[in-house]
Design an enzyme around this catalytic site. Structure first.
Site, short mmCIF file in Angstrom:
data_model
loop_
_atom_site.label_atom_id
_atom_site.label_comp_id
_atom_site.label_asym_id
_atom_site.label_seq_id
_atom_site.Cartn_x
_atom_site.Cartn_y
_atom_site.Cartn_z
N ARG A 104 47.66 -42.66 41.52
CA ARG A 104 48.75 -41.63 42.10
C ARG A 104 48.01 -40.49 42.88
O ARG A 104 48.25 -39.69 43.01
CB ARG A 104 49.42 -41.16 40.96
CG ARG A 104 48.62 -40.64 39.96
CD ARG A 104 48.95 -39.54 39.37
NE ARG A 104 48.02 -39.46 37.75
CZ ARG A 104 48.17 -38.53 36.76
NH1 ARG A 104 49.25 -38.21 36.77
NH2 ARG A 104 47.36 -38.83 35.94
N ASP A 126 40.50 -33.44 36.39
CA ASP A 126 41.71 -34.32 35.54
C ASP A 126 42.18 -33.37 34.36
O ASP A 126 42.00 -33.72 33.44
CB ASP A 126 41.54 -35.50 35.39
CG ASP A 126 41.47 -36.69 36.52
OD1 ASP A 126 41.83 -36.19 37.69
OD2 ASP A 126 41.41 -37.76 36.22
N ASP A 144 36.66 -42.11 32.92
CA ASP A 144 37.38 -41.93 34.25
C ASP A 144 37.67 -40.68 34.56
O ASP A 144 37.91 -40.44 35.80
CB ASP A 144 38.42 -43.07 34.20
CG ASP A 144 39.53 -42.72 33.29
OD1 ASP A 144 38.99 -43.02 32.04
OD2 ASP A 144 40.56 -42.38 33.75
N ASN A 145 37.27 -39.76 33.63
CA ASN A 145 37.94 -38.35 33.63
C ASN A 145 36.49 -37.28 33.74
O ASN A 145 36.87 -36.18 33.70
CB ASN A 145 38.95 -37.70 32.81
CG ASN A 145 40.02 -38.44 33.11
OD1 ASN A 145 40.52 -38.89 34.02
ND2 ASN A 145 41.07 -38.62 31.94
N ASP A 151 54.49 -45.00 39.01
CA ASP A 151 55.18 -44.60 40.19
C ASP A 151 54.43 -43.76 41.22
O ASP A 151 55.09 -43.65 42.33
CB ASP A 151 56.48 -43.98 39.74
CG ASP A 151 55.98 -42.59 39.06
OD1 ASP A 151 55.14 -42.22 38.86
OD2 ASP A 151 57.01 -41.88 38.70
N GLY A 152 53.15 -43.74 40.62
CA GLY A 152 52.08 -42.85 41.76
C GLY A 152 52.60 -41.47 41.78
O GLY A 152 52.04 -40.86 43.06
P1 AMP Z 1 44.66 -40.16 33.75
O1 AMP Z 1 45.66 -40.11 32.59
O2 AMP Z 1 45.16 -38.86 34.88
O3 AMP Z 1 43.16 -39.87 33.69
O4 AMP Z 1 45.03 -41.55 34.59
C1 AMP Z 1 44.46 -42.56 34.15
C2 AMP Z 1 44.98 -43.75 34.93
O5 AMP Z 1 46.27 -43.85 35.14
C3 AMP Z 1 44.37 -43.50 36.45
O6 AMP Z 1 43.99 -44.82 36.91
C4 AMP Z 1 45.44 -43.09 37.14
O7 AMP Z 1 45.52 -43.21 38.51
C5 AMP Z 1 46.66 -43.86 36.36
N1 AMP Z 1 47.99 -43.11 36.49
C6 AMP Z 1 48.41 -42.04 35.77
N2 AMP Z 1 49.48 -41.59 36.06
C7 AMP Z 1 50.16 -42.78 36.93
C8 AMP Z 1 51.41 -42.58 37.72
N3 AMP Z 1 52.29 -41.78 37.40
N4 AMP Z 1 51.53 -43.76 38.47
C9 AMP Z 1 50.21 -44.54 38.75
N5 AMP Z 1 49.20 -44.44 38.31
C10 AMP Z 1 49.05 -43.47 37.18
MG MG Z 2 42.13 -39.23 35.53
#
Ligand code: AMP
Ligand code: MG
Length: 485
Positions: free
Chosen positions: A87, A256, A246-247, A119-120
Site C-alpha cells: 500500500r 512504520d 520488514d519494519n 486494499d492498498g
Molecule cells: P505493516 O504491518 O505496515 O508492516 O505491513 C506489513 C505488510 O502488509 C506490508 O507488505 C504491507 O505493504 C502490507 N499491507 C499492510 N496493509 C495493507 C493494505 N491495506 N493493503 C495492502 N497491503 C497492506
Molecule cells: Mg511495514
C-alpha cells in the site's frame, strides 16, 4: 515540484514493480509540512488543487518513476518470503538542501502488485498518528522518517468500520529494510543481495567502500545504528510495537509507525499493540529483538562476508556481540544524560536501574517523573516525589543521586536547565492522539493541529500547552493501539 533522480528505479527489474498510482476520488490536503518542503528544496505549487493531485498520485509529475519495492520479512518471528509495498508507492528520490538523497513515498496510495489481497489504502486515523509521532520523534532528536503531507482521498476505506481514506506522503533516507535483503536471500539470489548491499553502501555508508571488507563493515554499521536507535527509543519511553524485520530500516531511521505508543506509567513489560499477544515487542524486549533482527540481516550477508562459511559465521557472531556492547553503552549515555550526569562512573547503571525500579513500583509516569527531576535539581523535591505512589523509595533515590552528583556537578540552575533540555515535557501521548483522531474523523482538525504544535515544542513548558504535559486521567487511558492502517 520535485526534481527527481531515481536511483532505486535504476536497479534490476526484480527489485520492484513499476506502478502507476491508482487515482483517488477527491484529494484534499489535510496538512502540509512547509518546513520540510523547504528543507527538501521543493518548488511547491501555490495551486491547492494541483498540490493535492500531486501528493495523492492523481497527477504524476515529470521525472517520477513510481514503483513499489519488493521485500520479505519475519513477522512476529515467522518468515514471509514475499511482502513488499502493498500500500505504498515510491514516487521518486530528491536531493535535499543538505545534499542527502531522500525518498518521497505515498503510503496508502492504492493497490500494488504486492497487495496480497489488501486494499492498498490507509485510513485517516493511522495517517494522522504517523504524521504526529514521526514529526515528534524528529523534534526529540530520534532518527525517523518524516511526514511531508497528509491527504484525504475522498474514498471510503473498509476496516472494522467504514473509514475515510487518506494518504501519508512520507520522506525517508531510503525505504530499504532488513526484509529487502531477506527477499533476495530467500531466493538464493546472491547477485541480488550483493547489488543491494552495494547500493546501500553507496547511499548510506559511502565511507565503507574504501574499507577492507565493505560488507562486513555494512553489517556492523547497520547494527550500530540500530543499537543507538533503540537506546534512544527507550530514553523517551517509545514502544515501536511491530519490530518485524520488514519494519527495520537499513538507514537507522524509525520507520512504520503502526501501533506504536509512548509509555505513560513506567512498566518495562508494557505492550500496546492489539496484535502483539505474546508481548514479543514489549518496551524492554526491544534491544533483544533489535539484535535478533540484525542476526537475520547477518544470515543474508553470510555469502558476502567470507569465502569460508565458518569464518563468515564467526565474524557475524562478533557483530552480534558488538550490538549488545553498543546498546549498553548507548543506553548508559542516554540515561546518564536524563539524570544529568556529565561523566561516566562505575555504578551509574545501577543508579539508573534503581530509579527505573522506583518508578515501576511507584507507578510513576515515565516522561513526567524525568521532567520533574529538573524541579528537584532546582530544590523542589516535592514536584518529583508527587509522581510516585511510593515516595519513600523515590526520596531514597534522590539521596543516592545527590551523593553521586557530589560537588562536581553543574551549578544549581544549570543542572535543572540541562535536564529540561534533555527530558521532554511533551510527548505525543496516546490519549491525546486518540482525541485528535476522533475530532478529525468528524471534520474538526483543530485538536490535531494543536497537538502537532505542542509536540513540536517538547522541551518548553508553556501554560498554553500545560494539558499536554500531564498523564491521562484513568478514564482517558488508552490500553490498546491497532495496526489496522
Ligand atoms: P505493516 O504491518 O505496515 O508492516 O505491513 C506489513 C505488510 O502488509 C506490508 O507488505 C504491507 O505493504 C502490507 N499491507 C499492510 N496493509 C495493507 C493494505 N491495506 N493493503 C495492502 N497491503 C497492506
Ligand atoms: Mg511495514
Amino acid at each position: 515540484m520535485f526534481d527527481f533522480d531515481n536511483s532505486y528505479a535504476r536497479l534490476p527489474e526484480r527489485f520492484f514493480a513499476p506502478i502507476y498510482p491508482p487515482p483517488v476520488n477527491n484529494p484534499k490536503i489535510l496538512k502540509f509540512n512547509d518546513e520540510l518542503a523547504a528543507d527538501l528544496g521543493l518548488a511547491v505549487t501555490s495551486d491547492p488543487v494541483r498540490l493535492a493531485g500531486l501528493l495523492s498520485g492523481n497527477i504524476v509529475p515529470l521525472g517520477a518513476e513510481p514503483i513499489s519495492m519488493a521485500y520479505a520479512g519475519h513477522q512476529f518471528g515467522n518468515f514471509v518470503p514475499q511482502l513488499g509495498d502493498g500500500r505504498a508507492i515510491l514516487l521518486g528520490e530528491v536531493i535535499d538542501a543538505m545534499g542527502a538523497r531522500r525518498d518521497i513515498q505515498l503510503k496508502g496510495a492504492g493497490p500494488t502488485p504486492f497487495s496480497r489481497g489488501g486494499d492498498g489504502r490507509a485510513a485517516l486515523g493511522p495517517v494522522l498518528r504517523e504524521y504526529i509521532v514521526s514529526e515528534a520523534m524528529h523534534v526529540l532528536g530520534v532518527p525517523a522518517t518524516r511526514a511531508l503531507a497528509a491527504v484525504a482521498t475522498g474514498d471510503e476505506v473498509y476496516r472494522e468500520e467504514v473509514e475515510q481514506g487518506a494518504i501519508l506522503v512520507r520522506v525517508a533516507a531510503s525505504h530499504v529494510r532488513i526484509g529487502t535483503f531477506q527477499f533476495f536471500a530467500a531466493r538464493s539470489d546472491d547477485d541480488g543481495v550483493r547489488r543491494l548491499a552495494d547500493y546501500v553502501i553507496e547511499r548510506h555508508y559511502p565511507e565503507l567502500s574504501a574499507g577492507e571488507n565493505p560488507y562486513m563493515g555494512l553489517l556492523e554499521a547497520v547494527a550500530m545504528r540500530q543499537a543507538d536507535l533503540i537506546a534512544r527509543w527507550l530514553g523517551i519511553g517509545f514502544i515501536h510495537g511491530v519490530m518485524n524485520t520488514d519494519n527495520m530500516s537499513i538507514s537507522g531511521e524509525t520507520i512504520d509507525f503502526g501501533p506504536c505508543a509512548f509509555l505513560d506509567e513506567f512498566d518495562p513489560l508494557k505492550v500496546f499493540s492489539s496484535i502483539d499477544r505474546a508481548g514479543r515487542y514489549a518496551y524492554r524486549n526491544q534491544p533483544g529483538i533489535g539484535q535478533w533482527n540484525i542476526a537475520r540481516l547477518a544470515e543474508c550477508l553470510i555469502p558476502l562476508l567470507h569465502r569460508d562459511e565458518a569464518t563468515a559465521v564467526e565474524a557475524a557472531n562478533g557483530v552480534l556481540a558488538k550490538f549488545n556492547a553498543r546498546f549498553q553503552s548507548s543506553w548508559l549515555t542516554v540515561f546518564r544524560n536524563k539524570i544529568g550526569l556529565e561523566s561516566a562512573s562505575e555504578g551509574d547503571g545501577e543508579l539508573i536501574q534503581a530509579l527505573l525500579a522506583a518508578m515501576h513500583e511507584g507507578r510513576a509516569d515515565f516522561s513526567l517523573a524525568f521532567r520533574r527531576l529538573a524541579d528537584a535539581a532546582d530544590g523542589d523535591d516535592e514536584a518529583f516525589l508527587r509522581c510516585f505512589s511510593d515516595q519513600a523509595k523515590a526520596a531514597e533515590w534522590l539521596g543516592m543521586w545527590r551523593s553521586r552528583l557530589g560537588s562536581k556537578t553543574l551549578g544549581e540552575n544549570e543542572l535543572g536547565a540541562a535536564l529540561r533540555r534533555t527530558n521532554p515535557a511533551i510527548i505525543p501521548r496516546n490519549h491525546r492522539i486518540e482525541q485528535a483522531i476522533a475530532s478529525a474523523r468528524s471534520g474538526d482538525f483543530n485538536v490535531f493541529e494543536r497537538l502537532l504544535e505542542a509536540v513540536q515544542r517538547p522541551f518548553e513548558e508553556v501554560p498554553e500547552f500545560a494539558d499536554y504535559v500531564m498523564p491521562p486521567e484513568p478514564e482517558e487511558r488508552v490500553a490498546r493501539t491497532f495496526c489496522g492502517t
